[in-house]
Design an enzyme around this catalytic site. Structure first.
Site, PDB file in Angstrom:
ATOM      1  N   TYR A   1       5.120 -74.630  23.431  1.00 27.44           N
ATOM      2  CA  TYR A   1       6.256 -75.005  23.489  1.00 27.44           C
ATOM      3  C   TYR A   1       6.920 -74.857  24.534  1.00 27.44           C
ATOM      4  CZ  TYR A   1      10.746 -76.885  23.265  1.00 27.44           C
ATOM      5  OH  TYR A   1      11.821 -77.302  23.179  1.00 27.44           O
TER       6      TYR A   1
ATOM      7  N   ASN B   1      14.518 -60.208  25.278  1.00 27.62           N
ATOM      8  CA  ASN B   1      14.484 -61.140  24.826  1.00 27.62           C
ATOM      9  C   ASN B   1      13.321 -60.342  23.340  1.00 27.62           C
ATOM     10  OD1 ASN B   1      11.402 -62.901  25.610  1.00 27.62           O
ATOM     11  ND2 ASN B   1      13.044 -63.562  24.555  1.00 27.62           N
ATOM     12  N   GLY B   2      13.479 -61.105  21.929  1.00 25.40           N
ATOM     13  CA  GLY B   2      13.208 -61.053  20.884  1.00 25.40           C
ATOM     14  C   GLY B   2      13.619 -60.694  19.855  1.00 25.40           C
TER      15      GLY B   2
ATOM     16  N   GLY C   1      16.729 -70.274  27.522  1.00 25.02           N
ATOM     17  CA  GLY C   1      18.400 -69.671  26.563  1.00 25.02           C
ATOM     18  C   GLY C   1      19.521 -70.300  27.905  1.00 25.02           C
TER      19      GLY C   1
ATOM     20  N   CYS D   1      15.441 -66.077  24.933  1.00 22.42           N
ATOM     21  CA  CYS D   1      15.847 -65.327  25.704  1.00 22.42           C
ATOM     22  C   CYS D   1      14.728 -65.065  27.357  1.00 22.42           C
ATOM     23  CB  CYS D   1      16.639 -64.443  25.728  1.00 22.42           C
ATOM     24  SG  CYS D   1      17.606 -64.392  24.725  1.00 22.42           S
TER      25      CYS D   1
END
Ligand code: SF4
Length: 476
Positions: free
Chosen positions: A258, A111-112, A37, A11
């Site tokens: 990435y 985020n996580g 996202g 995210c």
């Protein structure tokens, strides 16, 4: 790596403090983080008195129309773009999550992935709490609301001490913005600044998962929010505290391999530098007798540039990506071989014909896509295909906010490198070593990384993860 055989991005989060058009800056920042996202996005803003929220499924540019942004007008904002890593993908789970509690109104974007969310949720439900979503993030909101601390900053610190796992968070109340990272610093969160304009009382402070968001809004990168740090921006100015016990840093190395954009600085290090180093290191570790270096777009491009530069072989765009592939498509009745991959990638016959090709990608997940790409390159006339991967074999799933297939589906967890080579049909196959990966990303210099998906050694203790889905993992 293509979207149908890849690790999914997690995210992206953003926050804007003290700007007369905070909603527009948050919108642009989210747009820059769209790669993190694409399922839903949301924003909560404050005009100093109350919070306004808008969340919807889809892409940032489609969600935040001019009318929506007029309604969201404010001088503080937080935003979120989501790929679901916990909870399903319904609008219900879109973020930010907004609540009214005894500490006032607040909203939070995450985020996580919290590894003890299930455990906390069961306990709180047993005590009568009612959850509105099935996302792990909601447990933080409940913990803040239930905290015995009197002020919101103290209640947030109290809640963060109780959750485990990966979290980079931004939060908002009518007069404050908060930013925090978990003590291991799994996911990134950068802080930037826009100098005040004439007539404005203070600089604008911004937070974002990646610094590419700062470039679009004219903010200057200042620093990372440190692992375990809670930054509070409010009428009293900027304050910072470490809310819990320190833990060894375990920042996600896959951000450099990435996830993050090459034009971002992540964990204080330019992603471009790491990614090109990966290619250079790979060329030294796994040279190939070949004529050209070809990336799998877009994931292999920067590493392929590094490989080409180090090996002296020419870099060629031998595969062209169609960026405009929608979610649905109609397949002709007459079967076209590897139709799904061909929709997204097409080989350039004039570059590949008669050539020995070094094909570079950043990972092989299930192997199905790599196999189709190798076949396509051969069908376009390549004499030999030597596949090179700019990270070590992925052998274990992630529990820290990255959507990975189970161990059963990860080809490298079940086959040797030679067996994978045979499966994908390449003339040779080599992966970057773990040491090479660490060196290329500067492990131990400014940052210590998590490499668990390559080693199976998690920074926290886990029960056997073999068959357990990430959301169900229990801490030992
Ligand atoms: Fe990143 Fe892999 Fe660690 Fe997950 S397990 S945080 S993807 S390095």
């Amino acid at each position: 790596m293509l979207s149908f055989d890849k690790f999914h991005d997690e995210c992206g989060v953003v926050a804007i403090y003290a700007h007369p058009e905070a909603e527009k800056l948050a919108y642009l920042s989210l747009h820059a983080l769209q790669h993190r996202g694409q399922e839903s996005a949301g924003m909560v803003t404050s005009n100093g008195m109350c919070l306004q929220s808008h969340r919807a499924m889809g892409l940032v540019a489609d969600i935040f129309t001019e009318e929506v942004l007029v309604r969201l007008h404010g001088n503080l904002a937080i935003g979120h773009t989501r790929y679901s890593t916990a909870g399903d993908s319904a609008l219900l789970n879109a973020q930010p999550i907004m609540v009214q509690s005894n500490k006032g109104m607040m909203a939070l974007a995450h985020n996580g992935n919290l590894v003890n969310a299930q455990e906390i949720r069961s306990r709180l439900e047993g005590q009568g709490s009612i959850f509105q979503t099935n996302s792990d993030t909601e447990v933080i909101v409940h913990l803040i609301a239930l905290s015995k601390e009197q002020t919101l900053p103290e209640a947030i610190a109290d809640a963060l001490r109780r959750v485990e796992g990966a979290f980079s968070l931004v939060m908002i109340s009518p007069d404050r913005v908060f930013a925090a990272r978990d003590p291991r610093g799994f996911r990134p969160l950068a802080m930037g600044r826009i100098p005040r304009q004439e007539g404005e009382k203070q600089d604008t402070i911004v937070f974002a998962s990646e610094t590419c968001a700062f470039d679009l809004i004219g903010a200057t990168y200042e620093r990372e929010v440190k692992p375990g740090e809670l930054v509070v921006l409010g009428p009293e100015g900027i304050t910072s505290r470490f809310y819990g016990a320190a833990a060894p840093q375990s920042s996600c190395i896959f951000e450099h391999v990435y996830f993050s954009r090459p034009d971002s600085t992540v964990f204080g290090r330019p992603v471009q530098v790491s990614r090109e180093n990966l290619g250079r290191q790979l060329a030294n570790e796994a040279p190939a007798e070949a004529d050209i270096v070809v990336p799998v777009p877009d994931s292999g491009v920067t590493a392929a540039m590094g490989y080409a530069a180090e090996s002296g072989l020419p870099f060629r765009f031998g595969l062209i990506r169609n960026h405009y592939v929608g979610r649905t498509f109609i397949e002709p009745r007459q079967n076209v071989r590897d139709f799904g991959v061909r929709l997204k990638l097409n080989p350039v016959r004039s570059l590949l014909e008669g050539k020995r090709v070094v094909l570079i990608d950043d990972s092989i997940v299930r192997g199905t896509t790599s196999r189709k790409i190798v076949r396509m390159i051969r069908a376009a006339g390549a004499k030999e295909v030597h596949m090179r991967i700019s990270c070590p074999p992925t052998i274990s799933p992630c529990f820290y906010g990255v959507d990975t297939p189970s161990k059963k589906e990860l080809i490298a967890a079940n086959k040797s490198v030679e067996e994978i080579r045979e499966y994908i049909g390449a003339d040779s196959l080599a992966y970057l070593s773990l040491e090479g990966l660490r060196k290329a990303c500067g492990d131990g210099e400014k940052t210590n990384y998590c490499t668990a998906c390559y080693t199976g050694k998690y920074p926290t203790n886990w029960v056997d993860v073999e068959e357990i889905q990430p959301a169900a993992v229990v801490k030992r």
